[in-house]
Design a protein around this motif. Structure first.
Motif, PDB file in Angstrom:
ATOM      1  N   ARG A  47       0.459  14.524  -3.170  1.00  0.00           N
ATOM      2  CA  ARG A  47       0.023  15.029  -4.635  1.00  0.00           C
ATOM      3  C   ARG A  47       0.474  13.988  -5.733  1.00  0.00           C
ATOM      4  O   ARG A  47      -0.404  13.740  -6.798  1.00  0.00           O
ATOM      5  CB  ARG A  47       0.724  16.438  -4.812  1.00  0.00           C
ATOM      6  N   GLU A  48       1.523  13.223  -5.446  1.00  0.00           N
ATOM      7  CA  GLU A  48       1.797  12.510  -6.602  1.00  0.00           C
ATOM      8  C   GLU A  48       0.720  11.103  -6.905  1.00  0.00           C
ATOM      9  O   GLU A  48       0.380  10.619  -7.880  1.00  0.00           O
ATOM     10  CB  GLU A  48       3.235  11.758  -6.396  1.00  0.00           C
ATOM     11  N   ARG A  49       0.247  10.517  -5.741  1.00  0.00           N
ATOM     12  CA  ARG A  49      -0.468   9.601  -5.489  1.00  0.00           C
ATOM     13  C   ARG A  49      -1.985   9.898  -5.838  1.00  0.00           C
ATOM     14  O   ARG A  49      -2.726   9.203  -6.383  1.00  0.00           O
ATOM     15  CB  ARG A  49      -0.420   8.637  -4.138  1.00  0.00           C
ATOM     16  N   MET A  66     -11.601  -1.970   0.566  1.00  0.00           N
ATOM     17  CA  MET A  66     -10.775  -2.699   1.411  1.00  0.00           C
ATOM     18  C   MET A  66      -9.178  -2.273   0.778  1.00  0.00           C
ATOM     19  O   MET A  66      -8.207  -2.280   1.440  1.00  0.00           O
ATOM     20  CB  MET A  66     -10.884  -4.023   1.694  1.00  0.00           C
ATOM     21  N   HIS A  67      -9.420  -2.595  -0.556  1.00  0.00           N
ATOM     22  CA  HIS A  67      -7.894  -2.574  -1.240  1.00  0.00           C
ATOM     23  C   HIS A  67      -7.539  -1.035  -1.199  1.00  0.00           C
ATOM     24  O   HIS A  67      -6.321  -0.626  -0.733  1.00  0.00           O
ATOM     25  CB  HIS A  67      -8.094  -2.752  -2.653  1.00  0.00           C
ATOM     26  N   ARG A  68      -8.391   0.144  -1.226  1.00  0.00           N
ATOM     27  CA  ARG A  68      -7.930   1.399  -1.111  1.00  0.00           C
ATOM     28  C   ARG A  68      -7.502   1.834   0.220  1.00  0.00           C
ATOM     29  O   ARG A  68      -6.666   2.922   0.261  1.00  0.00           O
ATOM     30  CB  ARG A  68      -9.111   2.465  -1.530  1.00  0.00           C
ATOM     31  N   VAL A  69      -7.960   1.225   1.308  1.00  0.00           N
ATOM     32  CA  VAL A  69      -7.384   1.692   2.687  1.00  0.00           C
ATOM     33  C   VAL A  69      -6.265   0.721   3.114  1.00  0.00           C
ATOM     34  O   VAL A  69      -5.412   1.377   3.997  1.00  0.00           O
ATOM     35  CB  VAL A  69      -8.768   1.531   3.848  1.00  0.00           C
ATOM     36  N   CYS A  70      -5.946  -0.453   2.467  1.00  0.00           N
ATOM     37  CA  CYS A  70      -5.020  -1.200   3.171  1.00  0.00           C
ATOM     38  C   CYS A  70      -3.729  -0.965   1.939  1.00  0.00           C
ATOM     39  O   CYS A  70      -2.464  -1.319   2.455  1.00  0.00           O
ATOM     40  CB  CYS A  70      -5.351  -2.631   2.773  1.00  0.00           C
ATOM     41  N   SER A  71      -3.753  -0.451   0.941  1.00  0.00           N
ATOM     42  CA  SER A  71      -2.643  -0.619  -0.162  1.00  0.00           C
ATOM     43  C   SER A  71      -1.646   0.453   0.336  1.00  0.00           C
ATOM     44  O   SER A  71      -0.432   0.534   0.049  1.00  0.00           O
ATOM     45  CB  SER A  71      -3.031  -0.604  -1.434  1.00  0.00           C
ATOM     46  N   PRO A  72      -2.103   2.025   0.696  1.00  0.00           N
ATOM     47  CA  PRO A  72      -1.352   2.989   0.749  1.00  0.00           C
ATOM     48  C   PRO A  72      -0.291   2.860   1.886  1.00  0.00           C
ATOM     49  O   PRO A  72      -0.663   2.208   2.844  1.00  0.00           O
ATOM     50  CB  PRO A  72      -2.203   4.171   1.003  1.00  0.00           C
ATOM     51  N   GLU A  87      -8.446  -2.080  10.530  1.00  0.00           N
ATOM     52  CA  GLU A  87      -7.454  -1.313  11.317  1.00  0.00           C
ATOM     53  C   GLU A  87      -6.237  -1.279  10.463  1.00  0.00           C
ATOM     54  O   GLU A  87      -5.754  -2.323  10.101  1.00  0.00           O
ATOM     55  CB  GLU A  87      -7.493  -1.889  12.717  1.00  0.00           C
ATOM     56  N   THR A  88      -5.638   0.125  10.355  1.00  0.00           N
ATOM     57  CA  THR A  88      -4.472   0.211   9.418  1.00  0.00           C
ATOM     58  C   THR A  88      -3.573   0.633  10.430  1.00  0.00           C
ATOM     59  O   THR A  88      -3.791   1.361  11.519  1.00  0.00           O
ATOM     60  CB  THR A  88      -4.692   0.953   8.258  1.00  0.00           C
ATOM     61  N   ALA A  89      -2.060   0.525  10.113  1.00  0.00           N
ATOM     62  CA  ALA A  89      -1.113   1.261  10.595  1.00  0.00           C
ATOM     63  C   ALA A  89       0.051   1.730   9.552  1.00  0.00           C
ATOM     64  O   ALA A  89       0.018   0.963   8.448  1.00  0.00           O
ATOM     65  CB  ALA A  89      -0.402   0.462  11.844  1.00  0.00           C
ATOM     66  N   SER A  90       1.009   2.363  10.204  1.00  0.00           N
ATOM     67  CA  SER A  90       2.221   2.665   9.272  1.00  0.00           C
ATOM     68  C   SER A  90       2.756   1.451   8.883  1.00  0.00           C
ATOM     69  O   SER A  90       2.445   0.467   9.286  1.00  0.00           O
ATOM     70  CB  SER A  90       3.162   3.462   9.492  1.00  0.00           C
ATOM     71  N   ARG A  91       3.503   1.497   7.609  1.00  0.00           N
ATOM     72  CA  ARG A  91       4.447   0.142   7.014  1.00  0.00           C
ATOM     73  C   ARG A  91       3.471  -0.921   6.407  1.00  0.00           C
ATOM     74  O   ARG A  91       3.748  -1.922   6.618  1.00  0.00           O
ATOM     75  CB  ARG A  91       5.296  -0.134   8.117  1.00  0.00           C
ATOM     76  N   ASN A  92       2.385  -0.360   6.162  1.00  0.00           N
ATOM     77  CA  ASN A  92       1.394  -1.247   5.222  1.00  0.00           C
ATOM     78  C   ASN A  92       0.789  -2.285   6.219  1.00  0.00           C
ATOM     79  O   ASN A  92       0.510  -3.437   5.664  1.00  0.00           O
ATOM     80  CB  ASN A  92       2.222  -2.017   4.142  1.00  0.00           C
TER      81      ASN A  92
END
Length: 390
Positions: A100-102, A252-258, A280-285
């Motif tokens: 909710r904050e982001r 790319m920024h929107r999927v890699c930054s959170p 491909e993304t994973a936790s801990r950025n």
């Protein structure tokens, strides 16, 4: 049709009395073969804020959303009971605060959707956070119902002669008849998006595009439990944010930054740039980026580029082995592969009993179209809807 805001709070009504009552101007597109209760395209128009968009979608698809919640056994048998426990309440509170904050506007969409459909807000929240909650539900006994992961398949290719992404949208059979396409214009009127949407969820955990020339398909990549970050950003909010991307780099920024709770695979497309990039993304950025080239590639539901601990999914590995035996170097061949049923146990095109290919989509960057097929895409009689992207 006109969707008017429902003011239950008289003070709120007075405070906003100077606004127009027509917050969203919506319409349903009829005439295509898929509109007969199977896949409806709803244009919510330009909405003043996230709540109004969610309200319009919730009102338009109230019966579909309520039906989906009723037949969703994972929601009824696991998510709701877990949400009533101390551990569940703590996890939900953390997920709500973080997301909710982001993404306050997208959170408001959930609230509006719940109000518009008459479905309890908790149910809407739980189905949108199911992937982030599921790893933390205790395995108490043999009676626990395991939920099948969403299993999607993608074929990507960019050469001098062709540029496309072909995608099977696979999900639990309970989602049959519980999907629709949402079109909406941003509050400032600067852009719009079109998104294939699961009933009761944010647009979109599946695929979509916007008027800025950004399109995408998604593949789940179920991680091992040690790879999950509790209470972090949820995938449904990240993919909703993708619909706002200004260009491929911004996507790319929107999927890699959170800092996400669990990882995902994003096949991002820049229509004007004629590029396809798999992230491909994973936790801990953590993330890995792969540019699609002239050699066609097949992606199922396991990490191929990012080195993380992952579940060895036999379904996914079987589909990858089968695709490796097939030619995929044209749109027609790619659709034939996505319609393949040679493996009785783990076919690429799924027809139950648990997992089902809801539809197949072909994103053609040269034609600037997204074509949605219902039925096996290798058959000439497969029903299709063609959506212009630009």
């Amino acid at each position: 049709q006109k969707t008017k805001q429902l003011f239950e709070d008289k003070a709120a009504a007075k405070a906003t009395s100077s606004w127009s009552h027509t917050f969203c101007r919506g319409s349903s597109h009829a005439g295509s073969p898929m509109d007969a209760g199977e896949l409806e395209v709803f244009d919510a128009g330009r909405c003043t804020d996230g709540y109004q968009l969610g309200l319009a979608v919730g009102q338009r698809f109230s019966e579909t959303i309520r039906s989906r919640m009723q037949v969703d056994l994972f929601l009824q048998e696991q998510l709701l009971p877990f949400a009533s426990t101390a551990a569940g309440k703590q996890l939900l509170a953390a997920l709500q605060a973080t997301n909710r904050e982001r993404y306050p506007r997208y959170w408001d969409e959930l609230v509006g959707m719940a109000d518009g459909s008459g479905v309890p807000l908790l149910h809407v929240i739980l189905v949108n956070l199911r992937k982030e909650i599921r790893p933390f539900i205790p395995k108490k006994d043999h009676e626990r119902r395991e939920e099948e992961d969403d299993d999607c398949s993608d074929i990507l290719m960019v050469s001098e002669s062709t540029a496309f992404a072909a995608h099977n949208e696979d999900a639990n059979v309970a989602l049959l008849g519980h999907t629709y396409v949402v079109k909406a214009t941003s509050p400032d009127g600067a852009s719009s998006f079109t998104a294939y949407t699961y009933a009761g969820e944010l647009p979109t955990c599946a695929f979509g595009f916007n008027s800025n020339g950004v399109a995408f398909t998604l593949d789940s990549v179920p991680p091992a439990i040690g790879e999950v970050a509790a209470g972090a950003i949820a995938l449904n909010f990240v993919s909703r944010d993708l619909l706002e991307a200004r260009d491929l780099d911004d996507a790319m920024h929107r999927v890699c930054s959170p800092g996400v709770s669990i990882g995902h695979c994003y096949n991002l497309m820049g229509v004007r740039a004629r590029r396809i990039v798999t992230v491909e993304t994973a936790s801990r950025n953590r993330f890995a980026v792969h540019e699609t080239g002239p050699v066609p590639s097949f992606h199922a539901n396991m990490y191929r580029h990012l080195q993380v601990e992952q579940v060895q999914d036999e379904n996914s590995m079987s589909r990858e082995r089968r695709a490796a035996q097939c030619a995929m170097d044209s749109k027609e061949k790619a659709l034939a592969v996505l319609g393949d049923t040679a493996d009785d146990k783990y076919p690429i095109f799924m027809t139950g009993p648990t997992l089902y290919t809801l539809c197949t989509v072909l994103v053609d960057l040269d034609e600037e179209t997204m074509t949605i097929y219902r039925g096996n895409p290798k058959n000439r009689d497969a029903v299709r809807v063609v959506l212009p992207m630009m």
